[in-house]
Each structure stands twice: as structure tokens, then as C-alpha cells.
Design a protein around this motif. Sequence first.
Motif, PDB file in Angstrom:
ATOM      1  N   PHE A  31      -2.282 -56.864 -73.529  1.00  0.00           N
ATOM      2  CA  PHE A  31      -1.374 -57.883 -74.041  1.00  0.00           C
ATOM      3  C   PHE A  31       0.047 -57.731 -73.510  1.00  0.00           C
ATOM      4  N   VAL A  36       1.884 -61.444 -73.904  1.00  0.00           N
ATOM      5  CA  VAL A  36       1.594 -62.036 -75.206  1.00  0.00           C
ATOM      6  C   VAL A  36       2.878 -62.159 -76.025  1.00  0.00           C
ATOM      7  N   VAL A  58      -4.849 -65.750 -80.132  1.00  0.00           N
ATOM      8  CA  VAL A  58      -4.836 -64.927 -78.935  1.00  0.00           C
ATOM      9  C   VAL A  58      -6.199 -64.254 -78.879  1.00  0.00           C
ATOM     10  N   LYS A  61      -9.075 -58.442 -75.458  1.00  0.00           N
ATOM     11  CA  LYS A  61      -9.264 -57.077 -75.934  1.00  0.00           C
ATOM     12  C   LYS A  61      -7.996 -56.272 -75.657  1.00  0.00           C
ATOM     13  N   ASP A  62      -7.446 -55.710 -76.711  1.00  0.00           N
ATOM     14  CA  ASP A  62      -6.289 -54.835 -76.594  1.00  0.00           C
ATOM     15  C   ASP A  62      -6.416 -53.808 -77.706  1.00  0.00           C
ATOM     16  N   ASP A  64      -4.223 -52.350 -79.854  1.00  0.00           N
ATOM     17  CA  ASP A  64      -3.481 -52.408 -81.106  1.00  0.00           C
ATOM     18  C   ASP A  64      -2.799 -53.762 -81.255  1.00  0.00           C
ATOM     19  N   TYR A  65      -3.345 -54.587 -82.149  1.00  0.00           N
ATOM     20  CA  TYR A  65      -2.765 -55.908 -82.394  1.00  0.00           C
ATOM     21  C   TYR A  65      -1.560 -55.850 -83.321  1.00  0.00           C
ATOM     22  N   PHE A  68       2.026 -56.974 -82.375  1.00  0.00           N
ATOM     23  CA  PHE A  68       2.065 -58.401 -82.055  1.00  0.00           C
ATOM     24  C   PHE A  68       1.966 -59.241 -83.328  1.00  0.00           C
ATOM     25  N   GLU A  69       1.114 -58.824 -84.246  1.00  0.00           N
ATOM     26  CA  GLU A  69       0.992 -59.518 -85.534  1.00  0.00           C
ATOM     27  C   GLU A  69       2.307 -59.449 -86.312  1.00  0.00           C
ATOM     28  N   ARG A  80      -3.785 -65.702 -85.059  1.00  0.00           N
ATOM     29  CA  ARG A  80      -4.993 -64.905 -85.212  1.00  0.00           C
ATOM     30  C   ARG A  80      -5.268 -64.208 -83.876  1.00  0.00           C
ATOM     31  N   PHE A  81      -5.531 -62.918 -83.972  1.00  0.00           N
ATOM     32  CA  PHE A  81      -5.864 -62.121 -82.793  1.00  0.00           C
ATOM     33  C   PHE A  81      -7.339 -61.754 -82.884  1.00  0.00           C
TER      34      PHE A  81
END
Length: 82
Positions: A31, A36, A58, A61-62, A64-65, A68-69, A80-81
Motif C-alpha cells: 500500500f 494508498v 481498497v 494484500k498488505d 497492516d491496514y 491506513f484505516e 473498507r480494506f
Amino acid sequence: TDVAKTRRDFRDKFGFAEDKLLVSLITSGNFKKRNVDFFIELCGSLSGDDKAKCQFLVLGKDGDYAPFERRARDLGVEIRFM
């Protein structure tokens, strides 16, 4: 294939409303590299009325979302990730 049915099925499966514009960024991952952060900033810059008309996704695959959240929440945007 029936494109309208495929669209409905996707929205139903993942809980996206039919009456909202689905704005998405789809990536293979990483991301940070795929910027992102910029997508989140762009979504956050929309006016309140425009934000209310949209749902954001979004997909990629990453590891740690969470950062970003948090940034999306700070900007008043629910993304939503997946």
C-alpha cells in the motif's frame, strides 16, 4: 455473463449499497508503494455531500491496514480494506 447480476452479487456479498457510488483502488499489495495514502487523502477531500454518495474500497494484500484505516477515520472517511 450478466454484468448487472455480477455487480449486484458483489455488492450483496460485501455489503455495498446499490444506491452508492463504489470508489475503489485495486492493487496487488504494498500500500505504501501503491500510494494508498493519496487515495485516502483524495477520498477525504470530497465535500460532505459527495462523501455521503460514495462507499470506498481498497482491495489488495498488505500486512497492516491499521495505519491506513486510522488515517481514513481521521479524515472522516470510511474505507473498507480487503
